[in-house]
Design a protein around this motif. Sequence first.
Motif, PDB file in Angstrom:
ATOM      1  N   GLY A 273      65.673 -37.327 150.282  1.00 50.92           N
ATOM      2  CA  GLY A 273      65.044 -36.683 149.126  1.00 50.92           C
ATOM      3  C   GLY A 273      66.041 -35.994 148.212  1.00 50.92           C
TER       4      GLY A 273
ATOM      5  N   GLY B 145      60.722 -36.665 149.244  1.00 46.98           N
ATOM      6  CA  GLY B 145      60.336 -38.062 149.165  1.00 46.98           C
ATOM      7  C   GLY B 145      61.563 -38.949 149.297  1.00 46.98           C
ATOM      8  N   HIS B 146      61.515 -40.126 148.712  1.00 45.43           N
ATOM      9  CA  HIS B 146      62.690 -40.989 148.684  1.00 45.43           C
ATOM     10  C   HIS B 146      62.944 -41.367 147.235  1.00 45.43           C
ATOM     11  CE1 HIS B 146      65.043 -44.544 150.634  1.00 45.43           C
ATOM     12  NE2 HIS B 146      65.707 -43.959 149.640  1.00 45.43           N
TER      13      HIS B 146
ATOM     14  N   VAL C 207      60.198 -41.185 142.512  1.00 45.28           N
ATOM     15  CA  VAL C 207      60.320 -40.753 143.899  1.00 45.28           C
ATOM     16  C   VAL C 207      59.193 -41.397 144.717  1.00 45.28           C
ATOM     17  CG1 VAL C 207      60.511 -38.805 145.463  1.00 45.28           C
ATOM     18  CG2 VAL C 207      61.212 -38.561 143.082  1.00 45.28           C
TER      19      VAL C 207
ATOM     20  N   GLY D 296      56.509 -41.948 147.227  1.00 47.64           N
ATOM     21  CA  GLY D 296      55.695 -40.987 147.948  1.00 47.64           C
ATOM     22  C   GLY D 296      55.361 -39.747 147.158  1.00 47.64           C
ATOM     23  N   MET D 297      56.000 -39.567 145.981  1.00 48.31           N
ATOM     24  CA  MET D 297      55.719 -38.342 145.230  1.00 48.31           C
ATOM     25  C   MET D 297      55.340 -38.582 143.768  1.00 48.31           C
ATOM     26  SD  MET D 297      58.609 -35.826 146.828  1.00 48.31           S
ATOM     27  CE  MET D 297      58.152 -34.321 146.012  1.00 48.31           C
TER      28      MET D 297
ATOM     29  N   ASP E  21      52.505 -37.114 138.592  1.00 53.59           N
ATOM     30  CA  ASP E  21      52.233 -37.804 139.853  1.00 53.59           C
ATOM     31  C   ASP E  21      50.849 -38.401 139.875  1.00 53.59           C
ATOM     32  OD1 ASP E  21      50.676 -35.594 140.091  1.00 53.59           O
ATOM     33  OD2 ASP E  21      51.530 -34.890 141.986  1.00 53.59           O
TER      34      ASP E  21
ATOM     35  N   ASP F 275      52.082 -47.166 151.446  1.00 51.46           N
ATOM     36  CA  ASP F 275      52.946 -46.020 151.220  1.00 51.46           C
ATOM     37  C   ASP F 275      54.396 -46.400 151.403  1.00 51.46           C
ATOM     38  OD1 ASP F 275      50.954 -44.130 150.677  1.00 51.46           O
ATOM     39  OD2 ASP F 275      50.460 -44.049 152.812  1.00 51.46           O
ATOM     40  N   MET F 276      55.225 -45.407 151.236  1.00 46.45           N
ATOM     41  CA  MET F 276      56.664 -45.595 151.351  1.00 46.45           C
ATOM     42  C   MET F 276      57.043 -46.238 152.674  1.00 46.45           C
ATOM     43  SD  MET F 276      59.194 -45.130 149.451  1.00 46.45           S
ATOM     44  CE  MET F 276      60.800 -45.767 149.919  1.00 46.45           C
TER      45      MET F 276
END
Lengths: 328, 727, 344
Positions: free
Chosen positions: B427, B448-449, B465, B467-468, B484, B523-524
């Motif tokens: 993150g 997040g990533h 990002v 997941g975010m 978001d 999801d991620m």
Amino acid sequence: MTRAVSRKRLITQEKIVFAIFVLLFLGFSLFLPGFLTANNVALLLQSVSVLGILSVAMGATIIAGAIDLSMVALMAMSVAWALQLVNNGMPVPLAMLIGGGSAILVGIINGVLVAYVEIPPLFATLATAACIYGFGRFGLISQDTVYLPKNLGWIAELGHGRVYGLPMPVIVFAVLAAAIALVMNYTKFGRFAYAIGDNRATARITGVPVRPVLVLQYTVSAIVAFIAGLVQATAINSMNTRITDTLLIYEVILVVVLGGIGLSGGKGGIRNVVVGTLLIGTFLNGMTIMNIQFTAQNAIKGLILLTAIAIDQVINPRDEQTSQQGDI
Amino acid sequence: MTSMDQAETLATRPAAAKRPTARYPFEGLVKLRARLVPSHILGEIMSKQWIDSAVPATFMVLVIGLFLIVAPGFFTGANISDGGRQLGEFGLVALGMMVVIMGGGIDLSVGSIFALGNFTALALTNLFDWPVAAVLPCVVLICAFAGLINGVLIGYFRLRAFLTTLVSLITIRALVDVLLLEFAVDISAGFYDSAIWDFAGAGDVLGLPTSFVVLVVVAIAIHLFLSRTRLGWHVMAVGGSRRSAHNVGISVRRTVCGTYVLSGALAGLAAFLYAARLGNGGSYPGAGMEIFALTAVIVGGTSLGGGRGSVAKALMGSIIVLMINLGVVQMGLQSGAGQLVLGLILLLAIAIDVRFIRNREKILSRLYMSPTYFSLPEAPDAEQPASSYALNDQLGDVSLIGLGKLDGAEDVIFDAQDNLYCGDRLGNIVRFDGPDYQEGKVFAHIGGHPLGLAFDRAGVLYVCVGGMGLYRVHPDGRAEKATDQTNRSAFSIIDDSRMRLADDLDIAPDGRVFFSEATTRYDMETWPADALESRGSGRIVCYDPAKNTTRTILRKLVFPNGVCVEPGGQSLLFAESWACRVSRYWFAGPKEGQVERVIENLPGYPDNVNRASDGNYWMALMGMRSPALDLALRMPDFRRRMALEVAPDEWLYPNINAGCIVKFTADGKVLETLWDRHAENHPMITSMREHKGALYLGGILNNRIGKHVLKDADPNWTAGASYWGQR
Amino acid sequence: MKNMKKWAAIGLLSMAAILSLTSVKPVAAETEVEGINDPTIAPYFESMKGKKIGYVPFSMSYDLSKGWLAGMEIQAKELGYEIITRDPNWNTDVGVQAMDQLINSKPDIIVLQNPDLQSYAKLLKRGTEAGIKFISVNIKSAYPSYYIGEEWQLNGMAEAQYIVDKCGKDTGRSGKVAIVQGILTSAASAYQIRGVTEVFSKHPEIQVVSNQSANWDAGKAQEITRTVLQQHPDLCGVIGFWDGMDIGAGSAVKEANMQDKVFVVSSGGGYKEAACDRLEDGTYSAYFSYDVRGQAQDINTVIRILLQTNPAPDAFKFTLPTRGVMLTKDNIKPGSCWTMDSFK
């Protein structure tokens, strides 16, 4: 906490309860005229023998990490049904076979629900208790009280007779307690039960046949309930199925917990149950001699139970770090 | 999709795109079915939170239906009104029980507390003639106090809930008996005349029984309490995991205690209504109520042991239990039938609770995956020397930056001072100072990533990002959320308003940020599953910082990934990974809103697209196609079976271990391909950025950034200047 | 006055109906119908036909409620009215629900057994105002209704008197008595203890050594009695309040082999297994029976009266106490107790 650690403790709940029992017994002997006679002590034991018989099986079940709330319903319904069959003209052995067989069947159902369907024991047996009573009243027995038939033979002696001055129910209690204590301590089944109660997941990984052992445990519990029912029915010449509605099942748990068997399982032994039974018996006997009313007895009983679980908490403390989800 | 024809004319195919010729039997039907049957809906419905409530709801409808058939006359006006009153009382008790169970406990004493409340109410009215305004709070307080005793013992002294409330059940019942013995005759002799009292017991509000209205009000209040307040969340947290709740600083003891107080107070309120309705000074009220309340709560779908439950579930459970109780009485069945039915239902409900809810995630993960039909032409063969994708070892001499210090730098970018930025799996945005890029420092932490990166005109770094959502990092390292969420699609079952997997972005001259969200279904952590579905579930979203609005502009894209605004400032290129194609979207100008194909049938899965110094585009292929997976994509049933029967580790995934870089022209002609043939330095590539004569490579699974020196590129060209002019 | 008019109207109408029937009939009839037609018979049957009677005992699972129902059903079949039975199974809340639903379905009469004085009072008020007649059996209600059944106080007095006769002055016995009560808050128990203590207050030689509640539970009764016997081996009498519970007390005495010295007196509905069989096997020495057959007869009578007269809601609510009989081993005859066959 392992058994080894708890064994090392100097003060266990069992010892405390035993001490209370001794104090109470001495106190009553000194201050209650007519308490300390051979006859009254036999009576004291007799009055709690059905409770004790049920508690011994319940104790074993709780040691295995389970609980059986359906015992009282089962004892009432299976025995009432058997008696009714005899009253309707069925031969005694066949009727007993049917009554006992149905009890075993219910025990197996309980075991399957808990072990295989993985329903929490508390609620599985709560529900089966309702089902047993409901089914019995709906389909088998239309009357609350089933009177004892005259032709029961030796079975009638279970509740009536005396051997060497000891009432039969006390002997049944002693024999069952000894038998179950031996099984719990010296057989594979008993040691498995301890292992399961201590940690079910670990027991399973270690190769303990967790599910069959639990089913067997409930079956034993059901058989004992049937025997307890026979003792009860022959003692009072009838079986009242409304005993299901009483607080008897909770008193059974009271006796077990009082004796120091932790509800989380794996701890304690049949000896604890006997100590708990003795304390309750002494207490009830004293109360009755002192002419204390039923409702007040209930309140005092509640306070004793509260004390017992409070002591349990002090001895086996649980806090936020050690508590497990669903451990209520 | 528009202007396919134009795309046809514009796109210069790198190789003759052959449709696969060998078809399997009924492939057409399979394709048709995949197109017509929205098979993914089932999994999406199953993933909804409210599916939990669907079981008791169905059950409730069944019970009502059953009694409509077998007990006609049950639903007459007067019965419904009486049932409503009883539901009002019983529902309150069940709500209290539900809150306690959600907090990880159990309250067996509700029946006795109810009896105590009933006695108190009758004594205060009939005996002491208090005004109702004083009776109600007094009853509720006394019962709450009884609950407080439970709560203190269980919450603060950590006694076992089951046994402690059992003791309360016995002792409070004994207390009520003693009190009744003393006062029952006087109570029955007294007469209490009060309009409010009668209203509480027999009145109506807008045609609804008073106690029912009270229940509705209390239910709404408790729902808001549980779902919208800090204390309510604490209850859930404590029930979910006492240890975690304790460790994050929640006062577990106080919270647990509070649930019992609430349960006691609600039982008191119910008892007040009951007393007003019946004036029953007998000894039996509330006997066995704990079992009924418990059954109601469990049948409603609240989990034993805590952490899961809702007001709606408790109410549905109450309705079911009460209906069965009343229905059995109405049918005049022999006694025992009620207990039998309730016992069986309790068993069934717990069995479902244990079996279904505990395995719900497992079932869901199996059911959720819904592959569709997807056919790709035969892939261009990179083994052919004549192909523009022909293998080479141009990336064999890549030099490495931050080796071992990075983890998952999906994208890389440079600021105007030649500093290098990338994201990582922790993150962070990591900065390597130019010109030697030896030392990497955490520039900002977002969480997040972080995936795609882009600088805007003012030098603010926009980051997608995973997941975010879309974030921006100011030059001083301050990170903030840009957006978001976007507009929710009208007919989407899953809530697609939230960003799940923002992937890559680019910024138009007017400052608008266009970014891709690869998939709205995964999801991620689970995005590779989207490849097996090959369903168009991604989109391109536009964020306008000037207006602070976010709109979805293109939907149903097959894993949209790289986004690159073209120098003309009116269009952008976007790559769809699993569809192996690149398209152009016009966001301004005469063709506004149109989409045209630029490249189809790539040999691999395209990732980021960026500008090159010579006016063409670089594109990373994160992995290469394989004939087996291409074939599998045409067999949705095969993939579904695979998802059901094979462990996820063994699934047939797209290869994303070895890829390459492709350079292509604006009209889709592939010019050259850069490979790391020996797969030693930089085989896994998800992005590349040209900067001052060199190409910097990122890879989402890599622990490094690669630098590849371009021989004939403009050594002064920077992307920043290309976008925003020289500064 | 209103009723008179109504009856007159009904009478006229049914006369007309019968006349119209007879005026058609004679053509087919061979023989003439002779004698005077009693004008009250037709209205009598007419007033019963198709009526609805609700029946809510406290539980359908014991001898009393079964006996009452069996008796009521004979007459219902005969006269063509319907009996709707609801079984609360000892649960007041279920009983309240059952009563509620029954009242909503507007039957003509509800025969009920109150769980206590209080629980149904408000429902009885509501139902009475809606024009339903309530017949309470064995336990009265705080709200007035027609009453048939036990006078518990008299019952207690009779039992106490029996003990006084056996253990009191000039009997040479100790005069020590144990009382085994039911649930203390129940009316049946409260009235009985009143009657018992009333009698004992006049007999100072009677010494109550134990006065406890066994909660209607036979096991508990046995336990209490055993302990009392142990404490007072010279115990003379045990007074029990209900046969279902007293069997425990009796068993304790029998078990101690003291049935010759200790007089156990119980009371109940006179069901053979619960009463006469227990007298014969020595469990009880006396049994105060409020005969269920007689009570069922009384219920039937009241039903017939109420259906014909249809009194106004505020009409006087009369009481029909059951005449109890003290049964002992010596005075029982084959017909002293009843079985379900008695109603066939």
